[in-house]
Enzyme design. Structure first.
Site, PDB file in Angstrom:
ATOM      1  N   ARG A  58       0.853  -1.182   0.000  1.00 18.28           N
ATOM      2  CA  ARG A  58       0.000   0.000   0.000  1.00 18.28           C
ATOM      3  C   ARG A  58       0.891   1.235   0.000  1.00 18.28           C
ATOM      4  NH1 ARG A  58      -3.151  -2.971  -1.459  1.00 18.28           N
ATOM      5  NH2 ARG A  58      -5.218  -3.525  -0.672  1.00 18.28           N
ATOM      6  N   HIS A  72      -0.994   0.015  -9.897  1.00 23.23           N
ATOM      7  CA  HIS A  72      -1.618  -0.901  -8.944  1.00 23.23           C
ATOM      8  C   HIS A  72      -2.153  -2.148  -9.664  1.00 23.23           C
ATOM      9  CE1 HIS A  72      -3.675  -0.976  -4.737  1.00 23.23           C
ATOM     10  NE2 HIS A  72      -3.365  -2.200  -5.141  1.00 23.23           N
ATOM     11  N   GLU A 114      -4.431   7.388  -5.237  1.00 22.76           N
ATOM     12  CA  GLU A 114      -4.558   6.680  -6.507  1.00 22.76           C
ATOM     13  C   GLU A 114      -5.866   7.047  -7.194  1.00 22.76           C
ATOM     14  OE1 GLU A 114      -4.082   2.504  -5.692  1.00 22.76           O
ATOM     15  OE2 GLU A 114      -1.971   2.711  -5.161  1.00 22.76           O
TER      16      GLU A 114
END
Length: 327
Positions: free
Chosen positions: A238, A286, A267
Site C-alpha cells: 500500500r 496498482h 490513486e
C-alpha cells in the site's frame, strides 16, 4: 423478495450472473470510472449488500446512511478503504479476498524488482526514442539480482511466495515480521532479523505488510537513511506505508539506488507527482493482482462471501466480529 445488492464496478459476466440468481442487483457499469461518492450515498440507503473495490471509500458517513445493510464484500485483500469500526458497531459484516491473489502478486513483485534492478523500462524507452546507436560497455548497467540479499518486510502469504521465487535466484533472504515464523524459516531457508538490520544490509527491500495506522509511513526519512546506497525499494503493498516525499528526496539525492512502486498514497497518482520525474523509479498503476484468472477468482470469492452473508451464513473471509446469529 430477493435481497438488494449494489456492485460498485463492472465485474465479469459470470460473476454478475451468479449474484443475480439470488439477489436483486444494481451495478455501476462504467468500467474505468469509479462510482461517485454521491451515487453511493443514494444507493447504500436501502441495499442489503454492497460489493465494492479499493477505489471506494466506505466511511462512517456512508455507512451511517444504510438502513438494511448486512454485508460489505470487498474485492481485495486490503480493507483500509472501509471503516471497520463503524461497520462492526452497526452489525455489518465486512469480508475480503485473501489467498487467491497470492501467487499472482508475488509474480508481479519479483517482476517489478527485476525491472527496476535491470532498468528494463528505461532501456525500452531508450531504444524506442532512437537513442540506441552503438553497444557501450557501461550503458544502462543495472544491479544483479542473483546472489543478492533480499529483505522482506511482512511475511504473510505473499511474502512467503516472494521468498520462494527469490530462492530460485540464489538470494539470501531476510525477513522482519511482527511475530517470528520458525516453520517458514526452516521450510524456505530464510532468516529472521530486526527491522533496522534488514534495512541496513539488504540489497532489495520488498514491502509486504498490510496498511494500518501502525504501518503508515513505516518507511520514512530515518529508515531510508539506513539503507545501502545501492539499495532498491519495492512496494506492492500500500502506498501509505512509504512517505513519498521522503522517498523522492532520498532518490533524488542518491541516498538509495532505485525504487519500484505499484502503489501510491493517492490513486490514481497525479501525473505531476515528483516521483514520476525520476529515471530511477519504475511505476505501475496498482496491477499486483492483475491477471485475468486471478481477478475472476477474486470476484468469485467476493461474490461467495456476499451471498453467504445475505443468506445468514458466516462468510468464509469475515474480517470483523459482529453480533449475528449465523445459521
Amino acid at each position: 423478495m430477493k435481497p438488494k445488492v449494489y456492485i460498485t464496478r463492472k465485474i465479469p459476466e459470470q460473476i454478475l450472473e451468479k449474484i443475480s440468481m439470488v439477489c436483486d442487483v444494481r451495478m455501476w457499469d462504467k468500467e474505468d470510472i469509479p462510482v461517485p461518492y454521491e451515487v453511493l450515498e443514494k444507493e447504500i440507503v436501502d441495499i442489503d449488500g454492497l460489493f465494492c473495490l479499493l477505489t471506494e471509500t466506505i466511511d462512517h458517513s456512508l455507512i451511517s446512511k444504510a438502513t438494511n445493510l448486512k454485508i460489505v464484500a470487498n474485492m481485495a485483500v486490503g480493507y483500509n478503504n472501509i471503516d471497520i469500526t463503524s461497520a462492526t458497531k452497526l452489525g455489518i459484516m465486512v469480508t475480503n479476498t485473501p489467498g487467491v491473489l497470492t501467487e499472482t502478486t508475488a509474480d508481479l513483485t519479483f517482476g517489478l524488482l527485476m525491472a527496476t534492478a535491470r532498468r528494463l523500462v528505461e532501456a525500452s524507452d531508450y531504444l524506442k526514442n532512437g537513442d540506441w546507436r552503438t553497444w557501450s560497455p557501461m550503458k544502462l548497467t543495472g544491479q544483479d539480482v542473483h546472489g543478492a540479499t533480499l529483505g522482506i518486510i511482512g511475511l504473510g502469504r505473499i511474502g512467503e511466495a516472494l521468498a520462494r521465487r527469490a530462492k530460485g535466484f540464489n538470494m539470501e533472504i531476510l525477513y522482519y515480521n511482527r511475530s517470528r515464523k520458525y516453520e517458514q524459516e526452516k521450510e524456505l531457508g530464510i532468516t529472521y532479523t530486526s527491522f533496522e538490520n534488514l534495512l541496513k544490509v539488504s540489497d532489495f527491500i520488498c514491502i509486504m505488510t498490510p496498511y494500518t495506522p501502525e504501518t503508515k509511513h513505516l518507511i520514512d526519512t530515518e529508515q531510508l537513511s539506513l539503507m545501502k546506497k545501492n539499495a532498491i525499494l519495492i512496494n506492492t503493498a500500500r502506498g501509505g506505508i512509504v512517505n513519498e516525499a521522503a522517498l523522492y528526496n532520498t532518490l533524488k539525492n542518491k541516498g538509495i539506488w532505485g525504487a519500484g512502486l505499484d502503489v501510491f498514497e493517492e490513486e490514481p497518482v497525479s501525473l505531476d507527482h515528483p516521483l514520476l520525474t525520476l529515471p530511477n523509479v519504475v511505476t505501475l498503476p496498482h496491477i499486483g493482482s492483475a491477471s485475468k484468472a486471478t481477478r475472476i477468482k477474486m470476484a468469485d470469492l467476493a461474490a461467495n462471501n456476499l451471498i453467504l452473508g445475505l443468506k445468514g451464513k458466516r462468510p468464509q473471509n469475515l474480517i470483523n466480529d459482529v453480533c449475528f446469529n449465523y445459521q
